[in-house]
Design a protein around this motif. Structure first.
Motif, PDB file in Angstrom:
ATOM      1  N   LEU A 283       0.821  -1.208   0.000  1.00  0.00           N
ATOM      2  CA  LEU A 283       0.000   0.000   0.000  1.00  0.00           C
ATOM      3  C   LEU A 283       0.854   1.256   0.000  1.00  0.00           C
ATOM      4  O   LEU A 283       0.470   2.285  -0.537  1.00  0.00           O
ATOM      5  CB  LEU A 283      -0.805   0.035   1.304  1.00  0.00           C
ATOM      6  CG  LEU A 283      -2.268  -0.322   1.309  1.00  0.00           C
ATOM      7  CD1 LEU A 283      -2.749  -0.411   2.747  1.00  0.00           C
ATOM      8  CD2 LEU A 283      -3.063   0.711   0.551  1.00  0.00           C
ATOM      9  N   TYR A 284       2.005   1.190   0.664  1.00  0.00           N
ATOM     10  CA  TYR A 284       2.806   2.398   0.895  1.00  0.00           C
ATOM     11  C   TYR A 284       4.221   1.969   1.290  1.00  0.00           C
ATOM     12  O   TYR A 284       4.412   0.946   1.969  1.00  0.00           O
ATOM     13  CB  TYR A 284       2.198   3.230   2.032  1.00  0.00           C
ATOM     14  CG  TYR A 284       3.065   4.404   2.417  1.00  0.00           C
ATOM     15  CD1 TYR A 284       2.983   5.617   1.726  1.00  0.00           C
ATOM     16  CD2 TYR A 284       3.989   4.303   3.457  1.00  0.00           C
ATOM     17  CE1 TYR A 284       3.792   6.684   2.062  1.00  0.00           C
ATOM     18  CE2 TYR A 284       4.807   5.363   3.797  1.00  0.00           C
ATOM     19  CZ  TYR A 284       4.704   6.547   3.099  1.00  0.00           C
ATOM     20  OH  TYR A 284       5.517   7.596   3.420  1.00  0.00           O
ATOM     21  N   GLU A 285       5.192   2.803   0.867  1.00  0.00           N
ATOM     22  CA  GLU A 285       6.576   2.552   1.285  1.00  0.00           C
ATOM     23  C   GLU A 285       7.327   3.868   1.302  1.00  0.00           C
ATOM     24  O   GLU A 285       7.154   4.706   0.401  1.00  0.00           O
ATOM     25  CB  GLU A 285       7.237   1.595   0.289  1.00  0.00           C
ATOM     26  CG  GLU A 285       8.700   1.321   0.566  1.00  0.00           C
ATOM     27  CD  GLU A 285       9.296   0.302  -0.406  1.00  0.00           C
ATOM     28  OE1 GLU A 285       8.707   0.065  -1.489  1.00  0.00           O
ATOM     29  OE2 GLU A 285      10.353  -0.242  -0.077  1.00  0.00           O
TER      30      GLU A 285
ATOM     31  N   ILE B  33      -0.439   5.731   9.035  1.00  0.00           N
ATOM     32  CA  ILE B  33      -1.767   5.159   9.282  1.00  0.00           C
ATOM     33  C   ILE B  33      -2.839   6.228   9.060  1.00  0.00           C
ATOM     34  O   ILE B  33      -3.840   5.995   8.369  1.00  0.00           O
ATOM     35  CB  ILE B  33      -1.846   4.586  10.714  1.00  0.00           C
ATOM     36  CG1 ILE B  33      -0.991   3.316  10.822  1.00  0.00           C
ATOM     37  CG2 ILE B  33      -3.303   4.303  11.106  1.00  0.00           C
ATOM     38  CD1 ILE B  33      -0.829   2.793  12.244  1.00  0.00           C
ATOM     39  N   SER B  34      -2.641   7.405   9.617  1.00  0.00           N
ATOM     40  CA  SER B  34      -3.626   8.479   9.481  1.00  0.00           C
ATOM     41  C   SER B  34      -3.796   8.868   8.012  1.00  0.00           C
ATOM     42  O   SER B  34      -4.932   9.028   7.520  1.00  0.00           O
ATOM     43  CB  SER B  34      -3.169   9.672  10.327  1.00  0.00           C
ATOM     44  OG  SER B  34      -4.055  10.738  10.196  1.00  0.00           O
ATOM     45  N   ASP B  35      -2.689   8.992   7.284  1.00  0.00           N
ATOM     46  CA  ASP B  35      -2.754   9.372   5.865  1.00  0.00           C
ATOM     47  C   ASP B  35      -3.431   8.288   5.027  1.00  0.00           C
ATOM     48  O   ASP B  35      -4.273   8.589   4.171  1.00  0.00           O
ATOM     49  CB  ASP B  35      -1.353   9.634   5.311  1.00  0.00           C
ATOM     50  CG  ASP B  35      -0.756  10.928   5.831  1.00  0.00           C
ATOM     51  OD1 ASP B  35      -1.503  11.742   6.424  1.00  0.00           O
ATOM     52  OD2 ASP B  35       0.467  11.117   5.657  1.00  0.00           O
ATOM     53  N   LEU B  36      -3.055   7.013   5.244  1.00  0.00           N
ATOM     54  CA  LEU B  36      -3.650   5.926   4.453  1.00  0.00           C
ATOM     55  C   LEU B  36      -5.140   5.815   4.726  1.00  0.00           C
ATOM     56  O   LEU B  36      -5.937   5.598   3.805  1.00  0.00           O
ATOM     57  CB  LEU B  36      -2.946   4.594   4.755  1.00  0.00           C
ATOM     58  CG  LEU B  36      -1.545   4.431   4.180  1.00  0.00           C
ATOM     59  CD1 LEU B  36      -0.937   3.111   4.665  1.00  0.00           C
ATOM     60  CD2 LEU B  36      -1.565   4.445   2.647  1.00  0.00           C
ATOM     61  N   ALA B  37      -5.524   5.961   5.980  1.00  0.00           N
ATOM     62  CA  ALA B  37      -6.944   5.880   6.328  1.00  0.00           C
ATOM     63  C   ALA B  37      -7.715   6.965   5.582  1.00  0.00           C
ATOM     64  O   ALA B  37      -8.803   6.703   5.043  1.00  0.00           O
ATOM     65  CB  ALA B  37      -7.128   6.003   7.828  1.00  0.00           C
TER      66      ALA B  37
ATOM     67  N   LEU C 251      -7.944   6.034   1.884  1.00  0.00           N
ATOM     68  CA  LEU C 251      -8.855   4.917   1.642  1.00  0.00           C
ATOM     69  C   LEU C 251     -10.290   5.253   2.037  1.00  0.00           C
ATOM     70  O   LEU C 251     -11.188   4.423   1.885  1.00  0.00           O
ATOM     71  CB  LEU C 251      -8.369   3.675   2.411  1.00  0.00           C
ATOM     72  CG  LEU C 251      -7.021   3.109   1.956  1.00  0.00           C
ATOM     73  CD1 LEU C 251      -6.530   2.043   2.939  1.00  0.00           C
ATOM     74  CD2 LEU C 251      -7.110   2.531   0.548  1.00  0.00           C
ATOM     75  N   GLY C 252     -10.488   6.439   2.567  1.00  0.00           N
ATOM     76  CA  GLY C 252     -11.834   6.864   2.938  1.00  0.00           C
ATOM     77  C   GLY C 252     -12.363   6.204   4.194  1.00  0.00           C
ATOM     78  O   GLY C 252     -13.578   6.090   4.375  1.00  0.00           O
ATOM     79  N   LEU C 253     -11.462   5.782   5.053  1.00  0.00           N
ATOM     80  CA  LEU C 253     -11.887   5.127   6.297  1.00  0.00           C
ATOM     81  C   LEU C 253     -12.181   6.203   7.339  1.00  0.00           C
ATOM     82  O   LEU C 253     -11.296   6.995   7.675  1.00  0.00           O
ATOM     83  CB  LEU C 253     -10.772   4.209   6.837  1.00  0.00           C
ATOM     84  CG  LEU C 253     -10.153   3.227   5.840  1.00  0.00           C
ATOM     85  CD1 LEU C 253      -9.067   2.409   6.540  1.00  0.00           C
ATOM     86  CD2 LEU C 253     -11.209   2.327   5.223  1.00  0.00           C
TER      87      LEU C 253
END
Ligand code: AMP
Ligand code: ZN
Length: 112
Positions: A19-21, A68-72, A75-77
């Motif tokens: 997902l991210y690196e 985590i905050s950015d990915l959420a 992803l629209g979580l």
């Protein structure tokens, strides 16, 4: 060279659904999802668990939580749970620090 499973994923020796690196953090989907969205965020450097976090290596933990905050958000979580099982009794099966991010279903409390 560590033969730790997640160190091998970081090095690309075992495939993952990334997902991210960045230079310090790696995120990938869990192979056995426990919720409609379930991914893991880990430090690239080997830390065995939360119990291995020290003042010397703790900066990566703040980076992990920023990811985590950015990915959420990406992803629209809007509701999710972050979990780090620490030690065998707590359910840790891979001895490389990782934060589960679970979302997309009702969660119970306390966790089992
Ligand atoms: P834990 O049991 O809390 O240590 O979490 C380890 C997680 O790693 C579990 O949810 C597993 O499903 C997940 N896992 C194990 N092997 C892989 C893999 N090759 N790729 C992605 N996730 C994995
Ligand atoms: Zn490792």
């Amino acid at each position: 060279m560590s033969d730790c499973l997640f160190c091998k994923i970081v090095r690309g020796e075992i495939p993952s659904n990334k997902l991210y690196e960045d230079d310090a953090v790696y995120a990938f989907y869990d192979i056995d999802p426990q919720a409609p969205t379930h991914f893991l965020v880990i430090p690239k450097s080997h830390i065995a668990s939360v119990a291995g976090i020290t003042p010397e290596n703790a900066a990566v933990v703040a980076r992990i939580f920023t990811v985590i905050s950015d990915l959420a958000k990406q992803l629209g979580l809007d509701s999710y749970r972050v979990v780090s099982n620490t030690g065998v009794q707590a359910g840790q099966s891979v001895p490389h620090l990782h934060f589960h991010v679970l979302s997309g279903r009702d969660m119970t409390w306390p966790p089992g």
